[in-house]
Structures are given as C-alpha cells and as structure tokens.
Design a protein around this motif. Structure first.
Motif, short mmCIF file in Angstrom:
data_model
loop_
_atom_site.label_atom_id
_atom_site.label_comp_id
_atom_site.label_asym_id
_atom_site.label_seq_id
_atom_site.Cartn_x
_atom_site.Cartn_y
_atom_site.Cartn_z
N ASP A 441 -12.79 18.85 26.54
CA ASP A 441 -13.44 18.14 25.65
C ASP A 441 -12.47 17.50 24.60
O ASP A 441 -11.83 17.87 23.96
CB ASP A 441 -14.59 18.83 25.06
CG ASP A 441 -15.77 19.53 26.18
OD1 ASP A 441 -15.97 18.81 26.94
OD2 ASP A 441 -16.12 20.45 25.91
N LEU A 442 -12.72 16.13 24.49
CA LEU A 442 -11.87 15.11 23.63
C LEU A 442 -12.56 15.30 22.28
O LEU A 442 -11.88 15.34 21.35
CB LEU A 442 -11.93 13.84 24.26
CG LEU A 442 -11.19 12.68 23.24
CD1 LEU A 442 -9.75 13.34 23.22
CD2 LEU A 442 -11.13 11.19 23.55
N LEU A 443 -13.81 15.23 22.20
CA LEU A 443 -14.59 15.55 20.93
C LEU A 443 -15.24 16.74 20.62
O LEU A 443 -15.71 17.25 21.63
CB LEU A 443 -15.44 14.16 20.95
CG LEU A 443 -14.95 12.79 21.20
CD1 LEU A 443 -16.14 11.63 21.11
CD2 LEU A 443 -13.91 12.65 20.09
N ASP A 444 -15.74 16.93 19.44
CA ASP A 444 -16.56 18.10 19.00
C ASP A 444 -17.46 17.52 17.97
O ASP A 444 -16.78 17.09 16.94
CB ASP A 444 -15.39 19.17 18.50
CG ASP A 444 -16.12 20.47 18.20
OD1 ASP A 444 -17.62 20.48 18.53
OD2 ASP A 444 -15.76 21.16 17.48
N ASN A 447 -20.99 15.89 22.93
CA ASN A 447 -22.02 14.87 23.20
C ASN A 447 -21.84 13.47 22.04
O ASN A 447 -22.80 12.65 22.03
CB ASN A 447 -23.39 15.23 22.96
CG ASN A 447 -23.66 15.90 21.70
OD1 ASN A 447 -22.99 16.27 20.91
ND2 ASN A 447 -25.23 16.13 21.38
N ALA A 448 -20.87 13.80 21.35
CA ALA A 448 -20.49 12.70 20.25
C ALA A 448 -20.31 11.44 20.96
O ALA A 448 -19.59 11.42 22.16
CB ALA A 448 -19.55 13.08 19.20
N LYS A 449 -20.84 10.02 20.76
CA LYS A 449 -20.29 9.03 21.18
C LYS A 449 -19.13 8.47 20.65
O LYS A 449 -18.77 8.59 19.54
CB LYS A 449 -21.42 7.75 20.53
CG LYS A 449 -22.73 8.16 21.56
CD LYS A 449 -23.73 6.74 21.29
CE LYS A 449 -24.77 7.02 22.07
NZ LYS A 449 -25.68 5.73 21.73
N LEU A 450 -18.28 8.11 21.69
CA LEU A 450 -16.72 7.52 21.22
C LEU A 450 -16.90 6.15 20.94
O LEU A 450 -16.51 5.80 19.60
CB LEU A 450 -15.75 7.59 22.58
CG LEU A 450 -14.48 7.30 22.32
CD1 LEU A 450 -13.69 8.16 21.39
CD2 LEU A 450 -13.52 7.27 23.52
N LYS A 590 -14.74 15.61 15.09
CA LYS A 590 -13.51 16.16 15.06
C LYS A 590 -12.81 15.94 16.58
O LYS A 590 -13.43 15.73 17.61
CB LYS A 590 -13.91 18.10 15.14
CG LYS A 590 -12.31 18.59 15.38
CD LYS A 590 -12.70 20.07 15.49
CE LYS A 590 -11.63 20.82 15.84
NZ LYS A 590 -11.81 22.41 15.76
N VAL A 591 -11.59 15.55 16.64
CA VAL A 591 -11.06 15.01 17.82
C VAL A 591 -10.02 16.37 18.08
O VAL A 591 -9.27 16.68 17.41
CB VAL A 591 -9.98 13.92 17.44
CG1 VAL A 591 -9.25 13.54 18.75
CG2 VAL A 591 -11.07 12.59 16.94
N ASN A 592 -9.97 16.50 19.38
CA ASN A 592 -9.23 17.55 19.86
C ASN A 592 -8.02 16.87 20.62
O ASN A 592 -8.03 15.83 21.26
CB ASN A 592 -10.01 18.41 21.37
CG ASN A 592 -11.08 19.26 20.62
OD1 ASN A 592 -10.96 19.81 19.53
ND2 ASN A 592 -12.21 19.20 21.30
N PHE A 593 -6.70 17.49 20.30
CA PHE A 593 -5.63 16.69 20.73
C PHE A 593 -5.47 16.86 22.30
O PHE A 593 -5.08 17.81 22.84
CB PHE A 593 -4.47 17.18 19.99
CG PHE A 593 -3.08 16.62 20.30
CD1 PHE A 593 -2.94 15.19 19.87
CD2 PHE A 593 -2.31 17.12 21.18
CE1 PHE A 593 -1.68 14.58 20.32
CE2 PHE A 593 -1.07 16.55 21.40
CZ PHE A 593 -0.66 15.32 21.09
N ILE A 594 -5.66 15.81 23.01
CA ILE A 594 -5.15 15.84 24.68
C ILE A 594 -4.39 14.56 24.56
O ILE A 594 -4.81 13.64 24.69
CB ILE A 594 -6.72 15.69 25.30
CG1 ILE A 594 -7.50 16.79 24.88
CG2 ILE A 594 -6.32 15.60 26.72
CD1 ILE A 594 -8.81 16.79 25.49
#
Length: 613
Positions: A441-444, A447-450, A590-594
C-alpha cells in the motif's frame, strides 16, 4: 657513468649524485619529506661512478636503512646498482641508479651488462614489441636520462613529460647490443621528438586495445573492462583511478581465491597505543602472527588483497603521499605479494559500496574469474556492541561486515580469523535495504485518493532525502500539478507567490518543501483558503536511516546532486512536527516509502548497504 637516487613513489625528480661529491639529504623541498622525525641532514651519500657504489652515512638521530641494514648515527655502509635506501627506516624508499652516458670505462660497462642492470631502453625494441611497457615506463626512462645532463646543460632540465605523469622503470632488463644510448651530444630537440613519437605510438596502441576490448554495463560506474596480464607483476607500482589508488607489489598475479583484509585495526595498529596515529610513522603490525599467516595463504593459492577507506585524504587530515609511503612500507613487511586498494574519498569506491571490489575482479585480476565461495574479507568494523568482549569498546561502524555482505563473501573479525575466537555478537544498521519491497500500500489509509479530481493544494511534509520529491514528481507533476520547490525558487515568499499564481491560472499545486512545522505549512493553507480550494497534506514519516541511505544512493547515481550534510539532516529531524488536520488541512495522508526504478542496475545498487552504520 652518472648516478641518481630515484624515488620509488615518484614524488620528486631523480636526485643527481655526482661522482666523488658528498650529497646531504633529509627533510627538504628536494625530497618533499615533511616528516618531523627526519632530520634536515638525515643522510650523506657519496657516489663512486667507477665502481658503481654509493657510500651511505647516517647523520640524523633517527635510523636510516640501506637495504636490510639499519644504520644508527655515525654508521656507514654502501649500496650498489638498484640498492634501496630508506631515508627514514621503513619510509621514503629510493633506488640507486647508475646510467651509462656513453663514456663509461669498459670495466664498469661490462659489470653493468653482465648483471643486466642497465636501465636505458632500446627505442626500436620498445616501438616494435614493448608498447605495454611504453605507456607506463618509457617516458620516465628517457626523462631521467635527459636529467643526467643537468650539470652540462641547463636547457635539458626543462624537458618534461607532456602527459603530466611520472613513470617508473620497468625491472625486466633489455640487452643493449644494438642500442645507441642518449649521450651528452644528443640534441634536446631531437630527444623531444623521440619522446613525442613514443607517446603517440603508445596512445594509438592503447586506443586500439580499448576499442577491441569487450565491455558490459555496470552501475553506477563501468569497471568491467578486464585487463589481462601474462604473468606476475614485474615491478611494484602505484596506479590511480579517480579517488581509488592501487598498489601492486612485485609478484602479484590474478587468482580465483581472494583473501582480503582491512588495514587499520586489522593488519596494523598504532605504536603509540592511541586510537588514531599521531604521525605517518605511528604504526606497527597488529599481531606477530600476521606476516606468516598471509604468506601461508599465498602459498595455498590465495591472492592477498588489502582494502581500506582513507577519507582523511579528501578531508585534508592526511596527505596522499604519506599514505602511499606508509602502505608501501607495510607491504614490504609482509613476505607475500600484496595488492592494496585505497579509497581516498566518498562515493562508489568507499566501503561498503562495491567499487573497490568490482575494480579488483574486473580490471586488475588478470582476467581470472573470482570464486566468491572460496573468498573472504577480514575487518574490525563489524558492528559489535559495547563490551562484546571484556574491556572492549563498541565498534565504530559495521562497514567491513556490510562490505562483505554486499560482495557475498565470508566475513571474519581479526580475532576470529587470526586466533579462532568464537563469533562475537553484532547488529546490522536499522535500515536494511535488502528488505525493501516494490509493492504494498502506497498510502495510509489505503483508501485515500491520490488525485483528488478537483483543484487543490498538496503540501508535502518530510525530512531531506525522505522521498517526497520523487513522490511529487512521479504522481502529481504528470497530472499537471504546478510544481513549487524552494530549492528552485530560493525563498518561501517566492514559493507562496508561485502557489497563488498557479491556483489563479486554474492549476492544482504541489508544494515540495520539508514544511517541518505548523507555521511553515499555514502559509499554503491560507493561500488555498483564499482561492477557495482544498488543501491536503501528504506526510512521509522521518525515518532517518532510510533517508541517509536514499541520500547516498542519489550521490552515486547523479553526479550533479549536491550532497546534504549531516548538520542539515539533523536540524530537519529536530524541527519536524507531524502534521494534523487541526492545522486546517482537509486531509492528512501518510505516504509509505516504496521506491520505483526504471533502471534495473539502480535497483540492485539501492538494495545493497551503502551506509557504514
């Protein structure tokens, strides 16, 4: 016959020793020795060009060495052709050279020819079959010959090597049956033409060789050109590639098994007992077992290699010349051929990065493929904690262990390798790039919209090198968000103005700054409210170890990148206050570093240890 004292490290021009005249040498601009242990009048030398000997008399309070003989104050001895003089014991090696000037008496000439120790080269033989020697040796031989006429013609001293390099003689001697030596009657202009022609031939030969040598791509540097040699090294010499300096001792040859070692704290320690050496001569072999053990390894088929970081050279804390002198002397105390790699700065060639190892296996192992399973590395920077053994301090880093992990070879501490002690506890750095995944998951919340789908201001929050710029440019800029960045614009006032201007033009805006506290973020919240658009915050949590790794990776793949120093990084971490919707944001994501990689070599590079701690 003329006599010269030639510096083994090529730090200065050959020193003439006129027949029958006493020459006093020591700490001076002539020898470029600055070591305070060396007296200004350290040693007296008197050459006898008829018998081809040099009388050596010790003057300074600290010892000189002539060959294997250590001299004390007032003692004398003699050296013959190719004899080695250490102006200070174990340091500053010089070689005695007698050069035939075309007017030598028959007995001296006969002696030199019979011993095969004349260093003058046959020009035609060099051009026809010695091109490899030519590129590294011939200019030096001819230049030293020209310098031999110093007392007869001032003009000859001005002849120089246009390549800007100082070269050493090649030790395999050539017979001089058909050779016409350069004499006092040779015209300087003629000699210069010969040198120019020789260099042109060498450059042409090197160009042809490089053109036909197969290459494959490497990252971040191409160290894949294999240099093939026909046998053991014929001489000891230093070479350089960018910030990497390599010393190859006479007798070194390519082998499948590599026994590699760190130097400081592993092979040597300080004589003074202090943590860091107090001067260039403050060192000794760490354990008496080391020389014998390395000789045994060589006899068992291993190539002995020393691999060391010497960042002090780039920082100005130590001198390259001193390091070369120190390590040359060290290898002379080991009864085995040794190849030494010294990284003098940051970047690809600094452990734990793979630059030195790649250069070893791809360029200077004579084309012999290395067997990883039979090779190993020994070092004291092993990540051991405080009191890993009684009265032992914590290791200053884990760099040596990480280097071995990156290479894929076995690792030992000096205690484990030389004394068979049991393995000590250790810990790896907090950030392990090998465990990074390119999915998830890129976002936390997930379900948050990019992309919101309507005009907005996106405020990025994160410490330097956290990945926020990569995130903004990868996801928002392609969707026509106006990009606002203080590194580009210079001040926050200009950033606020650019944000307002972008909104008025109908675009959404992404603000790519660290924005560490509520005050710095409020500026953009206010602009969004003034223009009646949404304002969201995308926050990358401050993982310092990860950011330092990202920063080192950027240094390696982007030469134009301006490195972020520790002070800036630490200040940003202290200032960072996590954002909250109570500040006025419509949403905080929150952005997960990928990480994403377009280049597979960059991905491989990223997933090795780049930091020492």
């Amino acid at each position: 016959m003329k006599c010269y004292l030639v510096c083994n490290l090529d730090t200065h021009d050959p020193i003439p020793l006129p027949h029958g005249e006493t020459v006093v040498l020591g700490r001076s601009p002539l020898t470029r020795i600055k070591d305070p242990r060396c007296s200004r009048e350290q040693v007296e030398l008197t050459a006898n060009c008829k018998s081809c000997t040099v009388t050596v008399r010790q003057k300074g309070s600290n010892s000189t060495a002539a060959g294997d003989e250590e001299l004390s104050q007032g003692q004398s001895t003699s050296l013959n052709q190719n004899g080695i003089l250490y102006i200070l014991k174990d340091h500053y090696p010089h070689v005695v050279k007698f050069i035939d000037d075309g007017k030598t008496d028959n007995s001296a000439s006969s002696k030199l020819n019979s011993e095969k120790q004349d260093e003058s080269y046959n020009m035609e033989k060099i051009k026809q079959g010695k091109k490899r020697s030519l590129s590294t040796e011939s200019d030096s031989s001819s230049r030293k010959k020209i310098k031999s006429d110093h007392n007869h013609s001032k003009q000859r001293n001005e002849v120089s090597d246009n390549t800007g390099k100082k070269m050493k003689h090649e030790p395999n001697q050539l017979k001089r049956k058909h050779e016409k030596p350069i004499s006092d009657n040779d015209d300087v202009e003629c000699v210069e033409k010969k040198l120019k022609k020789m260099r042109e031939d060498a450059a042409k030969d090197a160009s042809i060789k490089e053109k036909h040598t197969p290459k494959r791509k490497e990252s971040p540097k191409s160290d894949s050109v294999v240099h093939v040699s026909k046998g053991p090294a014929l001489e000891s010499r230093w070479t350089q590639h960018e910030k990497l300096h390599i010393y190859t001792k006479k007798g070194v040859e390519g082998r499948k098994k590599i026994a590699s070692f760190d130097i400081d704290g592993t092979i040597i320690t300080t004589q003074s007992g202090k943590k860091f050496p107090t001067h260039v001569g403050d060192w000794k072999i760490h354990y008496p077992e080391i020389p014998g053990r390395l000789k045994k390894l060589h006899n068992e088929g291993y190539k002995i290699v020393f691999i060391t970081n010497q960042m002090g050279v780039e920082r100005g804390k130590s001198k390259l010349e001193d390091m070369k002198t120190k390590f040359t002397s060290l290898t002379e105390k080991i009864p085995a051929p040794i190849q030494l790699f010294m990284s003098t700065g940051s970047g690809w060639y600094r452990k734990p990065a793979l630059g030195m190892w790649r250069y070893l296996v791809n360029k200077v192992n004579d084309g012999v493929p290395v067997n990883i399973h039979d090779s190993f590395y020994v070092g004291d920077a092993a990540g051991r904690p405080e009191k890993w053994a009684p009265k032992k301090k914590k290791d200053f880093s884990c760099g040596d262990r990480l280097f071995a992990l990156n290479v894929g070879i076995k690792f030992y501490t000096p205690e484990e390798f030389f004394f068979n002690e049991k393995k000590a506890p250790f810990s790896l750095p907090d950030y392990d790039p090998r465990k990074i995944k390119s999915n998830g998951d890129l976002l936390d919340p997930p379900n948050a919209k990019l992309i919101l789908g309507k005009q907005e201001v996106v405020v990025m929050v994160g410490i330097p090198a956290s990945g926020k710029s990569h995130f903004a440019k990868s996801y928002f800029v392609p969707k026509d968000y106006a990009y606002v960045n203080r590194d580009t614009l210079g001040t926050w006032q200009k950033c606020v103005a650019a944000c307002d201007r972008g909104l008025k033009n109908g675009s959404s805006v992404v603000v790519d700054n660290t924005n560490p506290d509520p005050d710095s973020r409020k500026r953009y919240i206010d602009v969004a409210k003034k223009n009646k658009v949404a304002c969201r915050c995308f926050f990358i949590p401050p993982l310092v170890a990860q950011s330092r790794h990202n920063e080192r990776f950027r240094e390696l793949v982007d030469k134009s990148h301006q490195a972020i120093n520790d002070m800036i990084m630490n200040t940003a971490v202290k200032k960072m206050q996590p954002p909250n919707v109570s500040e006025g944001f419509d949403e905080v994501v929150k952005v997960n570093f990928i990480p994403m990689f377009n280049n597979p070599d960059h991905e491989k590079l990223y997933k090795i240890f780049l930091m020492e701690k």
